[in-house]
Design an enzyme around this catalytic site. Structure first.
Site, short mmCIF file in Angstrom:
data_model
loop_
_atom_site.label_atom_id
_atom_site.label_comp_id
_atom_site.label_asym_id
_atom_site.label_seq_id
_atom_site.Cartn_x
_atom_site.Cartn_y
_atom_site.Cartn_z
N GLU A 54 46.47 22.27 -0.69
CA GLU A 54 48.06 22.48 -1.24
C GLU A 54 48.71 21.44 -1.49
OE1 GLU A 54 46.52 25.73 1.65
OE2 GLU A 54 46.54 23.30 1.62
N HIS B 240 50.25 33.09 10.13
CA HIS B 240 50.12 33.87 8.61
C HIS B 240 51.32 35.00 8.50
CE1 HIS B 240 46.03 32.91 9.23
NE2 HIS B 240 45.71 33.01 7.89
#
Length: 666
Positions: A405, A472
């Site tokens: 990322e 998540h």
């Protein structure tokens, strides 16, 4: 008078003519003389800090001269030779170091923490690692546009320990990007010797693990640096690929002048002192007759005069006068919003379809837009938002990324620097923590620091309610609403999601675009099929009433709507903020002054969330209108649990109705 002497470095001029040989010397001598002057000025208190590159000039000069002037270089602290070889006027450099307005950062950043598009130089930040990924992005733009250009980026041996180094090398290798990664191995990271920094014999060996050609050069030998980098650059322009070069050199001064060098053994200093790149090269030129003692003295006097005159110009410049409006005005690049009204008939689509449709139409509208993310290409993303995009736009513009990322955020920034647009999908908003540094320290600060845009949108699938557990399910907008330079968008409806996404992509500022996963397939709305935009900073008044103001966003909007439908006796203004930065305070204050009561609903946990700031704003600006304390409703102060009964207990949704009644009954 100077006389020829033995050179302790073996030089091979190969086919270089006298003009190039002399220019290499001049380009090394100039930054050395500037540095010697700086050491005097820092002792006089006229410069606040200095990172010396004395002894390393051959690397900066050799690499810069080997590149074309329109090719980007991303230098570090000790690369003054990059700036001077690119012929930046000295008075501007001195203004930069003195914090004057004629520098490159308007006094907002110091020393070499700046960039300039005029000279194709991209400045570093103190975190070091992010610029490696930024170089990937610039190189990617070159490759996509078939420019045949090379990008060179510098780091030190200490910087190779950072994760960004490994991520950037991996991305460059996978995508075969035309980047020259330059490691200046100068022996110490501040006071930490290489023996405590890495275990391998040579840092160049790290390139092998990524399938990258790597080399070791004598960083003090200007002819070796220039000649070999020149050939490599020519090769890379013809066949784009990354190269890793480890330049062996030494740092003859402290990390910065205040640090000193007491931790360095005397014998090590003596060993490298005789390898000084300028003294040795001067002796070589004297011996082969390209330079004379008289010519050398003439060059030195000319540079010293130029330095003194430039210092006088910078010194005569007025000190910066602090102006709050100027400072606030430069946090964001001015965005001339262009409203596009939809013209087509609407069709009833889901929230997720609106995101996909908006992204697709922006890709059609902006030919220089690239989207990147894990599994977004042939697979279509884990939520299938980009399904079918590869067939329409190709793999060059719809790019699967490695799981890194940080480097991909940086690559997006590099694309922006090179004049393109980028949308990056965080597979889940939770994963943004792995890319946090370049977002808050690079994207957010670039325009304020050196007037550079970050034309980047980061899509953030977020939120609980889908039994996804602690990793998540976060809605972490508060990490970014407090960061000046970022814009934060958080729609609740398909119509808004599509129009706001179009605006986010048009905006040259970095935008964190939150998409609640629980809304993806549960919320439908009539949405125009053609392209349209919605302005930032304009809240939506969904319901009007007299008794209370409800302020929320994202999934909270639907929780509030459900509550009001079950409590028809409650007369409320319901405000959907839509964007959290910029914030529509005017709509909030107007409503609260009318109703006299306010309740703020957020999905995030309470402490440090945006509801706290909203509450404070209302108290500070509407206190005399209030008939009850401002109420905040938020989720539990725990990580987000997985199993349904625990998740339902966690969420603010179940607490809202009673809290609403409490405020009404106060």
């Amino acid at each position: 008078m100077l006389t020829s002497a033995k050179s302790h470095i073996n030089y091979d001029r190969k086919n270089l003519d006298d003009r190039i040989l002399l220019q290499l010397y001049k380009n090394m001598l100039k930054p050395r003389l500037i540095e010697e002057k700086m050491l005097i000025l820092i002792r006089q208190g006229k410069v606040s800090k200095w990172f010396s590159g004395i002894g390393q000039e051959a690397i900066s000069v050799g690499v810069t001269m080997a590149l074309q002037t329109n090719e980007y270089i991303l230098p570090m602290h000790r690369n003054l030779g990059v700036f001077t070889t690119r012929e930046i006027p000295l008075h501007r450099l001195f203004s930069q170091w003195q914090g004057k307005a004629n520098g490159f950062t308007k006094g907002r950043d110091r020393s070499f923490h700046f960039g300039t598009q005029d000279y194709h130089i991209v400045g570093m930040i103190s975190h070091l690692g992010p610029q490696l990924g930024v170089a990937d992005g610039i190189a990617l733009a070159s490759k996509l546009k078939n420019k045949g250009q090379v990008t060179a980026v510098f780091t030190g041996e200490g910087g190779t320990s950072e994760g960004d180094f490994h991520e950037a090398l991996n991305v460059a290798a996978v995508w075969q990007l035309p980047v020259i990664f330059c490691i200046e191995n100068n022996g110490y990271g501040l006071s930490t010797p290489t023996s405590e920094q890495y275990y391998c014999k040579d840092l160049a060996d790290r390139g092998k693990g990524y399938g990258i050609d790597s080399f070791i050069f004598d960083g003090n030998n200007i002819l070796e640096v220039y000649g070999k980098v020149l050939k490599l650059a020519e090769s890379i322009r013809k066949r784009p690929r990354p190269i890793l070069i480890e330049f062996k050199t030494f740092r003859m001064r402290g990390h910065e002048e205040a640090s000193g060098t007491k931790y360095v053994p005397n014998e090590l200093m003596a060993e490298w002192e005789v390898k000084d790149p300028i003294t040795n090269y001067r002796n070589y030129l004297l011996n082969i007759g390209v330079l004379t003692a008289a010519k050398d003295e003439e060059l030195r006097q000319a540079f010293k005069t130029e330095i003194d005159e430039a210092l006088q110009v910078a010194g005569a410049e007025e000190a910066i006068v602090a102006d709050e409006s100027v400072e606030l005005g430069d946090v964001y690049r001015h965005f001339e919003y262009q409203h596009v009204e939809p013209k087509s008939k609407p069709e009833n689509i889901r929230f997720i379809d609106a995101i996909s449709q908006g992204l697709r139409q922006s890709m059609q509208r902006h030919r220089d837009l690239v989207i990147m993310g894990q599994d977004i290409a042939e697979y279509g993303g884990v939520f299938k938002i980009t399904e079918g995009f590869v067939e329409e736009f190709g793999n060059e513009r719809v790019r699967n990324t490695p799981i890194c990322e940080s480097a991909i955020v940086e690559t997006a920034m590099g694309l922006s620097i090179a004049g393109m647009k980028a949308v990056m999908e965080m597979q889940f908003a939770d994963f943004v923590s792995s890319g946090f540094n370049p977002i808050v320290n690079y994207l957010a600060k670039s325009h304020y620091r050196w007037n550079e845009i970050a034309d980047v949108v980061i899509r953030m699938p977020c939120g609980a309610g889908v039994a996804a557990g602690p990793f998540h399910s976060q809605t972490n907008e508060a990490w970014f609403t407090k960061t000046p330079g970022l814009k934060v968008v958080y729609p609740a409806f398909p119509y808004d999601a599509k129009g706001l996404l179009a605006t986010a992509i048009n905006d040259p500022n970095p935008v964190m675009y939150f998409e609640h996963k629980a809304l993806y397939r549960s919320i439908r709305q009539d949405v125009p099929t053609d392209y349209y935009t919605i302005p930032f900073g304009k809240a939506s008044l969904l319901k009007e009433g007299e008794a209370i103001t409800i302020i929320t966003y994202g999934a909270g909007v639907h929780w509030a709507l459900d509550t009001l439908s079950n409590n028809e006796d409650v007369s409320a203004d319901l405000i959907d903020l839509r964007t959290l930065q910029p914030l529509d305070t005017e709509a909030i204050y107007k409503s609260v002054k009318k109703t006299g009561r306010a309740i703020i609903l957020q999905e995030d946990s309470m402490f440090g969330g945006i509801a706290s700031d909203l509450s404070a704003l209302i108290m500070e600006n509407c206190f005399e209108y209030l008939d009850a304390p401002v109420k905040r409703v938020a989720s539990m102060e725990t990580p987000i649990p997985f199993i349904n009964q625990l998740e339902e207990q966690y969420l603010a949704k179940g607490k809202f109705e009673s809290a609403l009644r409490e405020v009404l009954e106060y």
